[in-house]
Design a protein around this motif. Structure first.
Motif, short mmCIF file in Angstrom:
data_model
loop_
_atom_site.label_atom_id
_atom_site.label_comp_id
_atom_site.label_asym_id
_atom_site.label_seq_id
_atom_site.Cartn_x
_atom_site.Cartn_y
_atom_site.Cartn_z
N ASP A 179 -17.13 11.28 61.22
CA ASP A 179 -16.92 11.69 59.78
C ASP A 179 -15.74 10.96 59.38
OD1 ASP A 179 -19.29 13.13 59.92
OD2 ASP A 179 -18.09 15.02 60.26
N ARG A 180 -14.40 11.14 60.33
CA ARG A 180 -13.12 10.61 60.09
C ARG A 180 -13.42 8.99 59.78
NH1 ARG A 180 -11.89 14.06 64.22
NH2 ARG A 180 -11.01 16.09 63.41
N VAL A 181 -14.09 8.43 60.59
CA VAL A 181 -14.37 6.89 60.55
C VAL A 181 -15.13 6.49 59.47
CG1 VAL A 181 -15.37 4.92 61.90
CG2 VAL A 181 -14.35 6.75 63.05
N MET A 182 -16.28 7.51 59.03
CA MET A 182 -17.21 7.00 58.04
C MET A 182 -16.19 7.14 56.57
SD MET A 182 -20.72 8.92 56.72
CE MET A 182 -21.44 8.44 58.00
N PHE A 183 -15.39 8.43 56.51
CA PHE A 183 -14.46 8.67 55.45
C PHE A 183 -13.72 7.20 55.33
CE2 PHE A 183 -10.62 10.10 53.67
CZ PHE A 183 -11.01 10.76 52.61
N ARG A 184 -12.81 7.09 56.20
CA ARG A 184 -12.08 5.70 56.23
C ARG A 184 -12.61 4.55 55.55
NH1 ARG A 184 -6.79 5.27 58.14
NH2 ARG A 184 -6.16 3.09 58.22
N GLU A 185 -13.86 4.29 55.96
CA GLU A 185 -14.69 3.19 55.70
C GLU A 185 -15.07 2.97 54.27
OE1 GLU A 185 -17.89 2.89 58.37
OE2 GLU A 185 -16.82 2.13 59.96
N ILE A 186 -15.73 4.20 53.80
CA ILE A 186 -15.92 4.26 52.39
C ILE A 186 -14.84 4.13 51.59
CG2 ILE A 186 -17.01 6.07 50.74
CD1 ILE A 186 -18.77 6.89 53.05
N PHE A 187 -13.54 4.83 51.83
CA PHE A 187 -12.27 4.86 51.16
C PHE A 187 -11.90 3.43 51.05
CE2 PHE A 187 -7.88 5.19 50.11
CZ PHE A 187 -7.84 6.19 49.40
N GLU A 188 -11.73 2.67 52.22
CA GLU A 188 -11.43 1.21 52.25
C GLU A 188 -12.60 0.54 51.22
OE1 GLU A 188 -8.97 -0.35 53.25
OE2 GLU A 188 -7.89 1.24 54.32
N GLN A 189 -13.69 0.86 51.00
CA GLN A 189 -14.57 0.22 50.12
C GLN A 189 -14.21 0.42 48.78
OE1 GLN A 189 -18.63 1.34 51.22
NE2 GLN A 189 -18.42 0.30 53.31
N ALA A 190 -13.75 1.63 48.42
CA ALA A 190 -13.47 2.11 46.97
C ALA A 190 -11.93 1.52 46.60
CB ALA A 190 -13.44 3.42 46.64
N PHE A 191 -11.08 1.48 47.80
CA PHE A 191 -9.71 0.90 47.45
C PHE A 191 -9.40 -0.03 48.69
CE2 PHE A 191 -9.82 5.25 45.94
CZ PHE A 191 -9.32 5.29 44.83
#
Length: 263
Positions: A179-191
């Motif tokens: 979940d942490r890896v997915m959260f960071r990847e999606i956040f990097e896509q938005a920012f």
């Protein structure tokens, strides 16, 4: 002739009479002197006697004073010895009392330590039980969340619509490493490159600090962060405090605004 003998006789009588008177006078004077001498000797003897009596009296008084001094000194010495013995006895009693108190304190400390150890063991067992319950609950929550999670969204859709990515991030439960890896990847896509800029500006931030910074950047409330991470709100506040300290001279009132402005 007769007249010469008569005259001679009268002259002898007169001479003898004068001689007798002179001798008598001398004897009287001698008797008077003898009497004066006796009186003087008697007065001297009396004076010597009075001096002797006075000297004897003074010697007696001195002897009495010495005897009294020795008596009182001996009595005081005896009193001091008795007082010293009483003080020694009191010190001995105090020492015995202190030893008894020390033994009692040690016994109480041992008892308190034993009770503390017993409580600690009991709390440890209770903590182990609670951890097991929490682990079971977390496992069930993860299973439920996996069942309830929305359908996977195409990454190109996230890249095209950052609002969609942010909305998905706000709905995520970050309970496992995946979940942490997915959260960071999606956040990097938005920012894009946000994590790199944050790490460059603040190299001391840990992974949990960075994740909390990102969630605050997204506008997560304290309760939402606690629910997403599966922790208490108190732990969130502690994490905020540690993060603010690592960011440097950022006042508490400006903290949220600083996080939102950082890009």
């Amino acid at each position: 002739m007769r007249h010469e003998r008569t005259s001679r006789r009268l002259h002898e009588i007169a001479f003898n009479t004068q001689k007798s008177l002179t001798i008598s006078n001398l004897n009287y004077k001698f008797a008077v002197e003898q009497h004066k001498k006796q009186l003087s000797e008697t007065a001297l003897k009396q004076k010597n006697l009075r001096l002797q009596v006075l000297a004897v009296a003074l010697l007696l008084l001195l002897a009495l004073a010495i005897v009294s001094f020795l008596f009182f000194r001996q009595r005081n010495r005896k009193h001091l010895v008795e007082q010293h013995n009483r003080l020694l006895q009191q010190d001995k009693q105090l020492l015995e009392t202190e030893n008894e108190l020390a033994a009692a304190r040690e016994s109480l400390q041992q008892q308190a330590l034993q009770r503390s150890q017993a409580k600690l063991h009991a709390k440890s067992r209770e903590l182990v039980r609670i951890n097991r319950q929490m682990l079971d609950l977390k496992t069930r929550l993860i299973a439920d969340l996996n069942l309830q999670s929305p359908e996977p969204v195409d990454e190109r859709t996230f890249a095209a619509d950052s609002n969609l990515a942010i909305g998905h991030l706000r709905r995520m439960k970050i309970l496992t490493e995946s979940d942490r890896v997915m959260f960071r990847e999606i956040f990097e896509q938005a920012f894009p490159n946000f994590g790199l800029r944050l790490k460059t500006a603040f190299p001391d931030l840990s992974a949990s600090d960075t994740r909390l910074f990102m969630m605050l950047k997204l506008g997560f409330e304290t309760r939402e962060i606690a629910e997403a991470l599966g922790i208490s709100t108190e732990s969130v506040w502690k994490g905020r405090y540690r993060l603010r300290k690592k960011l440097g001279k950022v006042e508490n009132a400006e903290f949220d605004a600083f996080v939102l402005r950082f890009s």
